[in-house]
Motif scaffolding. Structure first.
Motif, short mmCIF file in Angstrom:
data_model
loop_
_atom_site.label_atom_id
_atom_site.label_comp_id
_atom_site.label_asym_id
_atom_site.label_seq_id
_atom_site.Cartn_x
_atom_site.Cartn_y
_atom_site.Cartn_z
N LEU A 13 0.65 -1.40 0.57
CA LEU A 13 -0.15 0.09 0.22
C LEU A 13 0.88 1.07 -0.01
O LEU A 13 0.30 2.41 -0.80
CB LEU A 13 -0.42 -0.30 0.71
CG LEU A 13 -1.88 -1.20 1.21
CD1 LEU A 13 -2.26 -1.06 2.52
CD2 LEU A 13 -3.14 -0.75 0.02
N ARG A 14 1.87 1.22 0.61
CA ARG A 14 3.24 2.63 0.43
C ARG A 14 3.67 2.37 -1.04
O ARG A 14 3.35 3.74 -0.93
CB ARG A 14 4.35 2.41 1.65
CG ARG A 14 3.26 2.33 3.12
CD ARG A 14 4.42 3.09 4.28
NE ARG A 14 5.26 1.20 3.85
CZ ARG A 14 5.31 0.63 5.37
NH1 ARG A 14 4.22 1.01 6.25
NH2 ARG A 14 5.84 -0.38 5.85
N THR A 19 2.87 -1.60 -6.77
CA THR A 19 2.21 -2.50 -6.64
C THR A 19 0.95 -2.54 -8.06
O THR A 19 0.87 -3.55 -8.34
CB THR A 19 1.02 -2.06 -5.36
OG1 THR A 19 2.52 -1.85 -4.58
CG2 THR A 19 0.01 -3.29 -5.34
N LEU A 20 0.63 -1.19 -8.23
CA LEU A 20 -0.33 -1.02 -9.47
C LEU A 20 0.38 -1.79 -10.77
O LEU A 20 -0.47 -2.24 -11.37
CB LEU A 20 -0.60 -0.05 -9.47
CG LEU A 20 -2.23 0.51 -10.63
CD1 LEU A 20 -3.16 -0.21 -10.18
CD2 LEU A 20 -2.28 1.51 -11.11
N ALA A 21 1.82 -1.75 -11.04
CA ALA A 21 3.05 -2.00 -11.79
C ALA A 21 2.09 -3.63 -12.15
O ALA A 21 2.41 -4.48 -13.27
CB ALA A 21 3.65 -1.07 -12.07
N ILE A 347 -0.16 -10.16 -5.03
CA ILE A 347 0.20 -9.11 -6.24
C ILE A 347 -0.99 -10.28 -6.61
O ILE A 347 -1.79 -10.32 -7.91
CB ILE A 347 0.88 -9.58 -6.57
CG1 ILE A 347 1.49 -7.83 -5.52
CG2 ILE A 347 1.39 -8.62 -7.96
CD1 ILE A 347 3.27 -7.64 -6.04
N GLY A 348 -0.28 -11.43 -6.79
CA GLY A 348 -1.00 -12.39 -7.05
C GLY A 348 -2.35 -13.21 -7.25
O GLY A 348 -3.44 -12.89 -8.57
N VAL A 349 -3.11 -13.01 -6.13
CA VAL A 349 -4.51 -12.37 -6.49
C VAL A 349 -5.17 -11.40 -6.66
O VAL A 349 -6.14 -11.67 -7.61
CB VAL A 349 -4.55 -12.62 -4.90
CG1 VAL A 349 -6.31 -12.28 -4.03
CG2 VAL A 349 -3.86 -14.09 -3.99
N LEU A 350 -4.77 -10.24 -6.68
CA LEU A 350 -4.88 -9.40 -6.96
C LEU A 350 -5.51 -9.19 -8.18
O LEU A 350 -5.99 -8.89 -9.23
CB LEU A 350 -4.73 -7.59 -6.87
CG LEU A 350 -5.10 -7.73 -5.35
CD1 LEU A 350 -4.07 -6.19 -4.64
CD2 LEU A 350 -6.62 -6.71 -5.01
N GLY A 351 -3.96 -9.07 -9.14
CA GLY A 351 -3.47 -9.23 -10.51
C GLY A 351 -4.66 -10.55 -11.27
O GLY A 351 -5.25 -10.56 -11.98
N SER A 352 -4.76 -11.97 -10.68
CA SER A 352 -5.16 -13.25 -11.47
C SER A 352 -7.03 -12.44 -11.35
O SER A 352 -7.29 -12.36 -12.22
CB SER A 352 -5.43 -14.10 -10.40
OG SER A 352 -4.23 -14.80 -10.47
#
Lengths: 887, 237
Positions: A13-14, A19-21, A347-352
């Motif tokens: 989050l920081r 993170t978005l990329a 990251i994997g969960v969000l990205g997926s």
């Protein structure tokens, strides 16, 4: 869990940008995979649903091998013990439009459904000719009479009496049809309205007598199903005395014995099959196409793993001091490694999750393009209903998650292995350890050797996936070369950059060496993306030129004639003999070649038996054979001995060569014919067996013609011949009369359309790689804050700092592009000589275009430099004091 | 006409916002340092010494008041002009040396000249000369990570002086060095600064280091609480 939340999730989050990329990288990879699988799955599922719907409750079928069988077979099939019910079916796909038919005022204004003149026939209908008297057990003829004069589907509800009356009307009134509620409401059609279908190019108005209630048929082909009486179907489509299918209901326990009995009874023109058989055949046919797209969609996933690897590795470097503190406070190595894996998992969960959403959205677009290609190449009808297959979604999500965890494993282990003391010291260099260049070089060499071995093995043993294995090893091998290439680029560029662009350019070039581990990961990602880009360009370019040369050299007819709707209706299209004869008599016509084709099944695979006029081909055509023999010799041999010539893909699929004798499943039984030549042919990868029209007529009891090629005498005008032919057809028959150049354009248009998805996939892979450049450079700039602060303190202007970062990003792009070009050539050879050959059996003349590579290099340098703009601005904008305060 | 002060702070204040807390790093500081002076600013951590130095170098801007270098008000200069001023008139030495790891020692030293578009050969020759002065001639081609702390700081001093700055700012230059190396660096600052005609302002919390300066200012809570001449200082060369 609390510690995980504090130490693994909060950092995400920081640094929301980074993170978005990463999330976007994973999401794009997953999205591409999911979109392609959903699109091709939906196209096949729609086909399979249509097959199910039109089969009704039948659990066994007698299907035609080729263009229908004699209808007298029906009574014999019905009498087989164990058959509880049997229904004859005539099934034709045809173009149609709502409303009646009004001939165009001028005859030559009408003949092109796809042109600007005349009404457009936009709907593709599945016409089912059924026998109402025997349909009851199959539940297909659930009809409603509808209410005359009232629009919309709401009023169309059936009672038992109505259904019977509707069925009777189909029987009693000529040229009446029942249409689905879906089709009715789409066009605001009501009972007694007209729908005009094209039968062999002849617009035939049909009166709507009833509405189909069956739910399954509302879904089949998107509701584009019409039912008519079997006799009407036979008459309208010129299939008198012929059936396409007999659907059977047999007691399940007796199905095998009935099948065995039918096998004994049936002539070679028909076969007993389970209803799923046709779906299987089509699946087999499009498998290679779908598999190639899926393999390509993996590239984006592969590229995104580099991005994740970099993000996680940089997170380890950035927080090495934190790790030291944690280890000093008593956190175990395993726990530290798990922290990083948790971060990756998030990251994997969000990205997926995002990938599944994006993938579903993309799939709608992909479905349109993939569907159109499947229609063009394999005659599978198009659908616009996307099927969200849970299995594909689950595989896509797992792929995203495991690719992320897999790529984070190494950084996580490195984090765990960090010694507490080492990390607490100040002034650490960016990278903790030098890269094991020798080991990487050896691994690259091994991988490239495996590439060559897999390719050779695939070519020798005809194992198609060997080509994919070779491509995988190529990608891995060239990725492993990235660190060496990055260092070489830094060494080569630094002095030159210094001379050309001042000290800041030299510093930018040297920065690559300083952060070689991170930089080379981006270079690897770019290498893969550019490699595939170049390879596809070379492959498609070579293929396109091969096809273009093939058309130009071998397709010699001056005018190609086919009824409008021929490509939809296939062999259910027939030209009247007097029209064929009339064409021969047109002044200026030197010769007329006829064409008749039927689908056949050989070794469980679909192919086409085609009858053409070999004499005309011999005298006027210029077919080209793999043996290099003159067409006159080969065709002369085939004419003399009644032999056949086969297409290259047929020869490849069925392991046939010139001189072999093959057993063709002809109407009169298996016919032994000699293969007189193997023909270069790129019209279908299903494979074709060509023979003289007379041989075809003898083997298939069919001397009809579905399309023509007209050869114009020297000095005669093709335009006048065209006008004469259009006049001969009259206003009541819609024909495509395409000049040679038009045919070439059409073939190339279909070709280009086929590769549209490819470019979209490739674009996404490049996008992911560019995301990697942005994300990595941003992180590197933040990491080098003190260095940049020092430069500013020592008199570097903002512009100089900006240029330094831009040179660095441009060089990243240049390195990736140059290595990518080399990888691209290797991959192109694999695509053209191995994968394409093994899957489709086509000989494609490999042609390297240096222009493509120059473009790719220029593109990547510019795109990477653009990707460096944000980090460059960030670096230039950072207050030097702030950077120094980070002490 | 009197020469302007080499460095002048006129009622300078600097605040930092840390979340909701407002920290006053400098509070109404006024001072003037004459050209050629060697001044030490001492004080505990957080007393505002480094902030003062960053403001003097123009890499940070004051919240209130005015900073003047050679009589020029820094607030009147835009970023490019500030950069030019730093490049031409100011040299900075940091506690952690901040040598670029990818450049060798002479390249690091030549960096400010190269950033100012000096000819490469001239810049390197000048760097070599300065490295000889700081006793690092033989290590000119070495990479920074092969140098000892003292050597790295000597290289940093050479870099700070390579463009003949009028004002040499040193932020805890001995903070990371052992006693012997620290003494060598202080000697260098004093002697080289003097030989090159630079005004030296050194922030330190080391009393030994401060002892070398002709003038010692003490800071506490963002204010200058004492300003005295150091009688015991050895005269500059």
């Amino acid at each position: 869990m609390t510690i995980t939340r504090w130490l693994a999730l909060r950092p995400l989050l920081r640094s929301p940008g980074r993170t978005l990329a990463s999330v976007l990288g994973v999401a794009l990879g997953v999205a591409v995979f999911v979109a392609i699988r959903l699109a091709s799955g939906s196209a096949l599922a729609a086909f399979s649903d249509t097959v199910d719907a039109v089969t009704g409750r039948a659990n066994l079928q007698v299907v035609a091998r080729g263009d229908g069988f004699d209808e007298t077979l029906y009574t014999r099939v019905r009498a087989v013990p164990g058959v509880q019910a049997a229904a004859p079916v005539v099934q034709v796909t045809a173009l149609a439009r709502p409303g009646g038919f009004r001939p165009a005022a001028r005859p030559d204004a009408a003949p092109d459904a796809g042109g600007d003149t005349g009404p457009r026939y936009d709907e593709t209908l599945l016409v089912l000719g059924l026998d109402a008297f025997v349909e009851a057990p199959f539940f297909r003829m659930e009809l409603a009479s509808g209410e005359r004069g009232e629009r919309g589907a709401g009023s169309l509800s059936a009672t038992g009496g109505e259904a019977a009356a509707a069925g009777l009307r189909l029987l009693a009134e000529p040229r009446t049809i029942a249409i689905t509620r879906t089709l009715a409401s789409r066009h605001g059609l009501r009972v007694d309205d007209s729908l005009t279908v094209l039968a062999s190019g002849v617009p035939t108005p049909m009166t709507i007598a009833a509405v189909i209630e069956s739910e399954a048929l509302q879904q089949a082909m998107g509701g584009n199903v019409v039912i008519t009486d079997i006799a009407t179907a036979q008459e309208v489509f010129g299939r008198e005395g012929r059936l396409d299918r007999v659907d059977l209901l047999v007691a399940p326990e007796r199905r095998d014995s009935v099948r065995a009995e039918l096998a004994r009874l049936l002539p070679p023109t028909a076969a007993a099959e389970l209803p799923q058989g046709r779906t299987k055949q089509v699946e087999n046919m499009v498998r290679a196409f779908a598999l190639n797209l899926t393999a390509l969609s993996f590239i984006a996933v592969f590229v995104s793993t580099f991005l994740i690897f970099n993000t996680m590795a940089m997170s380890v470097v950035r927080r090495r001091r934190d790790i030291g503190v944690l280890r000093a406070l008593g956190m175990t190595r395993g726990a530290v490694a798990r922290l990083w894996l948790s971060e990756a998992a998030a990251i994997g969960v969000l990205g997926s999750a995002l990938g599944l959403v994006l993938g579903t959205l993309l799939a709608r677009g992909a479905l349109r393009v993939v569907g159109r290609t499947l229609t063009d190449l394999y005659l599978v009808q198009q659908t616009d209903s996307l099927r969200l297959d849970p299995f594909t979604l689950a595989v896509g999500a797992s792929l995203g998650l495991f690719a992320t965890l897999g790529s984070a494993l190494l950084p996580a282990l490195e984090a765990g292995a960090t010694a507490p003391g080492a990390t607490l010291r100040q002034g650490q260099r960016i990278e903790s350890q030098p890269l094991p260049l020798t080991a990487l070089g050896v691994a690259a060499a091994v991988s490239l050797a495996l590439m060559v071995a897999s390719a050779l093995w695939s070519m020798q043993s005809h194992v198609a996936w060997g080509g994919f294995a070779a491509a995988f090893f190529a990608i891995v091998g060239f990725s492993l070369l990235a660190p060496g290439a990055t260092l070489a680029m830094s060494s080569l560029a630094a002095p030159r950059a210094g001379r050309l662009g001042g000290i800041e350019a030299a510093l930018g070039a040297r920065a690559l060496r300083e952060a070689v581990a991170r930089a080379s990961t981006v270079v690897a990602a770019l290498t893969v993306a550019v490699g595939m880009l170049v390879a596809l360009h070379v492959m498609v370019g070579s293929f396109r030129r091969t096809v273009d040369t093939w058309i130009t050299q071998t397709i010699k007819g001056d005018l190609y004639v086919e009824p409008v709707g021929h490509r939809t209706s296939g062999s259910a299209t027939v030209l009247p003999p007097d029209l064929v004869q009339g064409a021969r008599e047109i002044p200026g016509v030197a010769a007329v070649d006829t064409y008749r084709a039927t689908p056949i099944t050989m070794n469980g695979l679909l192919a086409f038996a085609i009858g053409i006029d070999l004499r005309v081909q011999r005298d006027f055509g210029r077919l080209s054979f793999t043996s290099g023999e003159d067409a006159r010799t080969v065709l002369g041999r085939a004419l003399e001995g009644g032999g056949v010539i086969v297409s290259e893909s047929f020869a490849h699929r069925h392991r046939v060569k010139q001189g072999d004798v093959i057993a063709l499943p002809a109407a009169g039984g298996a016919a032994q014919v000699r293969v007189e030549g193997v023909l270069f042919d790129y019209s279908t990868d299903a494979g074709a067996v060509l023979m003289d029209a007379a041989t075809y007529a003898r083997l298939w009891n069919d001397d009809r013609t579905e399309s023509l090629a007209l050869y114009v005498k020297p000095g005669a005008s093709a335009d006048s011949v065209r006008a004469a032919f259009v006049a001969l057809c009259g206003p009541e028959r819609l024909m495509h009369v395409t000049p040679n150049a038009g045919l070439r354009r059409r073939v190339l248009a279909v070709f280009d359309q086929t590769f549209q998805v490819t470019w979209a996939l490739q674009g996404i892979a490049v996008l992911v790689a560019v995301l990697g450049v942005v994300s990595t450079l941003t992180a590197l700039v933040l990491q080098r804050g003190r260095e940049i602060g020092m430069l500013r303190a020592n008199g570097a202007t903002r512009a100089q700092v900006r240029r330094m970062v831009l040179v660095e990003s441009g060089l990243l792009g240049l390195t990736g592009a140059l290595l990518g070009c080399v990888a691209g050539v290797a991959l192109a050879v694999l695509l053209v000589q191995v994968i394409n050959k093994q899957f489709f059996g086509w000989t494609v003349r490999f042609q390297l275009e240096p222009g493509i590579m120059l473009q790719a290099v220029a593109l990547m340098v510019v795109v990477s430099a653009l990707a460096g703009l944000f980090p460059a601005q960030l670096a230039a904008g950072r207050a030097a004091a702030e950077a120094m305060r980070e002490e | 006409m009197n020469r302007p002060a080499a460095l002048e702070f006129d009622r300078v204040g600097k605040r930092f916002a840390f979340g909701e807390t407002d920290v006053r790093a400098l509070d109404d500081v006024s001072l003037a340092i004459a050209p050629g002076e060697f001044t030490a600013i001492v004080g505990r951590s957080g007393s505002g010494k480094s902030t003062l130095l960053n403001l003097a170098a123009g890499i940070d801007t004051p919240t209130s008041g005015e900073v003047r270098v050679d009589g020029r008000a820094l607030s009147s200069l835009d970023d490019d002009a500030l950069t030019t001023l730093r490049r031409d008139r100011v040299g900075v030495v940091y506690q952690f040396f901040h040598l670029l790891p990818g450049l060798d020692v002479r390249e690091n030293v030549a960096l400010p000249l190269l950033l100012g578009r000096a000819r490469r050969a001239d810049a390197l020759a000048r760097a070599d000369a300065l490295l000889a002065e700081v006793g690092l001639g033989p290590r000119a081609r070495a990479l920074p990570h092969t140098l000892s702390g003292g050597e790295m700081q000597r290289a940093a001093v050479a870099r700070a002086l390579v463009h003949e700055p009028a004002l040499l700012l040193a932020d805890e230059p001995t903070g990371n060095l052992d006693t012997r190396a620290a003494a060598q660096v202080i000697e260098l600052l004093r002697d080289l600064g003097s030989r090159h005609g630079a005004t030296v302002v050194m922030v330190t919390h080391s009393l030994e280091a401060a002892g070398a300066a002709a003038r010692v200012m003490e800071m506490r809570d963002g204010r200058v609480v004492s300003d005295r001449a150091n009688a015991g200082a050895r005269p500059r060369a």
